[in-house]
Scaffold this motif. Structure first.
Motif, PDB file in Angstrom:
ATOM      1  N   ALA A  50     -31.802  48.184 -72.707  1.00 46.89           N
ATOM      2  CA  ALA A  50     -30.514  48.348 -73.490  1.00 46.89           C
ATOM      3  C   ALA A  50     -30.702  47.676 -74.806  1.00 46.89           C
ATOM      4  CB  ALA A  50     -29.634  47.606 -72.761  1.00 46.89           C
ATOM      5  N   ILE A  51     -31.565  46.449 -74.928  1.00 42.73           N
ATOM      6  CA  ILE A  51     -31.442  45.987 -76.109  1.00 42.73           C
ATOM      7  C   ILE A  51     -32.648  46.880 -76.880  1.00 42.73           C
ATOM      8  CG2 ILE A  51     -32.701  43.692 -77.443  1.00 42.73           C
ATOM      9  CD1 ILE A  51     -31.604  42.146 -74.777  1.00 42.73           C
ATOM     10  N   GLN A  52     -33.667  47.099 -76.562  1.00 43.17           N
ATOM     11  CA  GLN A  52     -34.465  48.072 -77.178  1.00 43.17           C
ATOM     12  C   GLN A  52     -33.808  49.430 -77.913  1.00 43.17           C
ATOM     13  OE1 GLN A  52     -37.562  50.592 -74.933  1.00 43.17           O
ATOM     14  NE2 GLN A  52     -39.056  49.303 -75.994  1.00 43.17           N
ATOM     15  N   GLU A  54     -30.417  49.548 -78.650  1.00 45.46           N
ATOM     16  CA  GLU A  54     -29.582  48.938 -79.563  1.00 45.46           C
ATOM     17  C   GLU A  54     -30.412  48.775 -80.826  1.00 45.46           C
ATOM     18  OE1 GLU A  54     -26.627  49.564 -78.874  1.00 45.46           O
ATOM     19  OE2 GLU A  54     -25.863  48.657 -80.692  1.00 45.46           O
ATOM     20  N   ASN A  55     -31.516  48.158 -80.986  1.00 39.62           N
ATOM     21  CA  ASN A  55     -32.385  47.714 -81.938  1.00 39.62           C
ATOM     22  C   ASN A  55     -32.715  49.091 -82.655  1.00 39.62           C
ATOM     23  OD1 ASN A  55     -32.370  45.020 -81.528  1.00 39.62           O
ATOM     24  ND2 ASN A  55     -34.205  44.956 -80.541  1.00 39.62           N
ATOM     25  N   ILE A  56     -33.103  50.117 -81.914  1.00 40.41           N
ATOM     26  CA  ILE A  56     -33.458  51.414 -82.507  1.00 40.41           C
ATOM     27  C   ILE A  56     -32.255  52.112 -83.077  1.00 40.41           C
ATOM     28  CG2 ILE A  56     -34.195  53.539 -82.075  1.00 40.41           C
ATOM     29  CD1 ILE A  56     -36.031  52.182 -79.903  1.00 40.41           C
ATOM     30  N   ASP A  57     -31.046  51.832 -82.529  1.00 37.64           N
ATOM     31  CA  ASP A  57     -29.767  52.468 -83.115  1.00 37.64           C
ATOM     32  C   ASP A  57     -29.734  51.649 -84.261  1.00 37.64           C
ATOM     33  OD1 ASP A  57     -29.513  54.412 -81.250  1.00 37.64           O
ATOM     34  OD2 ASP A  57     -27.882  53.237 -80.054  1.00 37.64           O
ATOM     35  N   ALA A  58     -29.647  50.342 -84.273  1.00 40.81           N
ATOM     36  CA  ALA A  58     -29.297  49.359 -85.527  1.00 40.81           C
ATOM     37  C   ALA A  58     -30.302  49.859 -86.721  1.00 40.81           C
ATOM     38  CB  ALA A  58     -29.524  48.141 -85.019  1.00 40.81           C
ATOM     39  N   SER A  59     -31.726  50.281 -86.397  1.00 41.12           N
ATOM     40  CA  SER A  59     -32.774  50.466 -87.468  1.00 41.12           C
ATOM     41  C   SER A  59     -32.270  51.847 -87.918  1.00 41.12           C
ATOM     42  CB  SER A  59     -33.963  50.303 -86.950  1.00 41.12           C
ATOM     43  OG  SER A  59     -34.162  51.705 -86.153  1.00 41.12           O
ATOM     44  N   LYS A  60     -31.602  52.697 -87.591  1.00 44.45           N
ATOM     45  CA  LYS A  60     -31.351  53.858 -88.195  1.00 44.45           C
ATOM     46  C   LYS A  60     -30.010  53.905 -89.146  1.00 44.45           C
ATOM     47  CE  LYS A  60     -32.902  56.514 -84.290  1.00 44.45           C
ATOM     48  NZ  LYS A  60     -32.424  56.978 -82.798  1.00 44.45           N
ATOM     49  N   LEU A  61     -29.722  52.582 -89.261  1.00 47.87           N
ATOM     50  CA  LEU A  61     -28.520  52.464 -90.336  1.00 47.87           C
ATOM     51  C   LEU A  61     -28.881  53.184 -91.642  1.00 47.87           C
ATOM     52  CD1 LEU A  61     -26.140  50.886 -91.316  1.00 47.87           C
ATOM     53  CD2 LEU A  61     -27.676  49.029 -91.743  1.00 47.87           C
TER      54      LEU A  61
END
Lengths: 91, 152
Positions: A50-52, A54-61
């Protein structure tokens, strides 16, 4: 994958330093005890994934999305919270 | 020195802004060097990869919307950062901004801890199960205001 059958209070060793024991079995739930050195990370897999994700989603900003989000917050942050410009510890 | 950044293009940074993640960030394990930048909008900061200009994380102090937020992590995580004093600890939550900005969220389950003395950092996993990876910031701020109105 290696598959082993264990009963309550039995355990397996992984290498010399990691021990996984079966503490309790109740219906479809198994309570495991894990003895491992501090430098070996033990996590529930779904938490890690889940954290992985979320991090990937956050990096797509995308940057053009950022423009107006500052307006959601009334208060400007305190300057004391700004860490990297803190005085050098040698000073 | 100058680095290329995702939010602001090429900018001047100071060596003191350098933050090293010896284990990387979860999902980005091979990327170890970042710079901590002030953001020009709102209560945010950026964690900008040194090697990859396109990689930057928006981060914030979670107490901006969760005053009661508390870090609960394993002692081994603090040991990994060689944290000797609480004063050396900084913690941030990674922020996700989706298409719909009002759904901006913060990850309180996987906070970023920084030892500001050594400038080493680690993404840790919260031992407190009540924190999730997606806390909708605006929603939680509104809730807080509603509670204040009722009690005040």
């Amino acid at each position: 994958m290696l598959v082993l059958t264990r009963k309550r209070n039995e355990s397996i060793m992984i290498g010399d330093s990691v021990e996984v024991s079966v503490i309790e079995v109740k219906g479809d739930q198994v309570k495991l005890g894990i003895k491992a050195p501090r430098d070996i990370k033990v996590h529930r897999k779904e938490v890690y994934l889940a954290i992985q994700k979320e991090n990937i989603d956050a990096s797509k900003l995308s940057i053009d999305r950022i423009g107006d989000i500052g307006g959601f917050f009334e208060k400007k942050k305190k300057t004391s919270e700004h860490p990297p410009h803190k005085k050098k510890h040698s000073e | 020195m100058k680095i290329k950044t995702k939010p602001y293009g090429e900018i001047e940074v100071d060596e003191h802004q350098r933050i090293r993640f010896p284990e990387g960030i979860i999902g980005f394990e091979g990327i170890l060097n970042y710079f901590l930048l002030d953001s020009r909008e709102g209560p945010f900061y950026w964690l900008q990869s040194e090697e990859y200009p396109e990689l930057a994380f928006l981060i914030m102090d979670p107490r901006i919307f969760r005053k009661d937020y508390e870090i609960e992590v394993k002692v081994s995580d603090l040991d990994a950062l060689n944290l000797k004093s609480k004063d050396d600890l900084l913690d941030f939550a990674i922020v996700t901004v989706p298409e719909d900005h009002s759904k901006i969220s913060a990850n309180l389950m996987g906070p970023i801890l920084i030892n500001r003395r050594t400038r080493t950092a680690k993404q840790v996993i919260s031992e407190n199960d009540s924190y999730g990876v997606k806390h909708y910031i605006l929603e939680e701020m509104k809730k807080k205001k509603a509670v204040l109105r009722e009690t005040g």
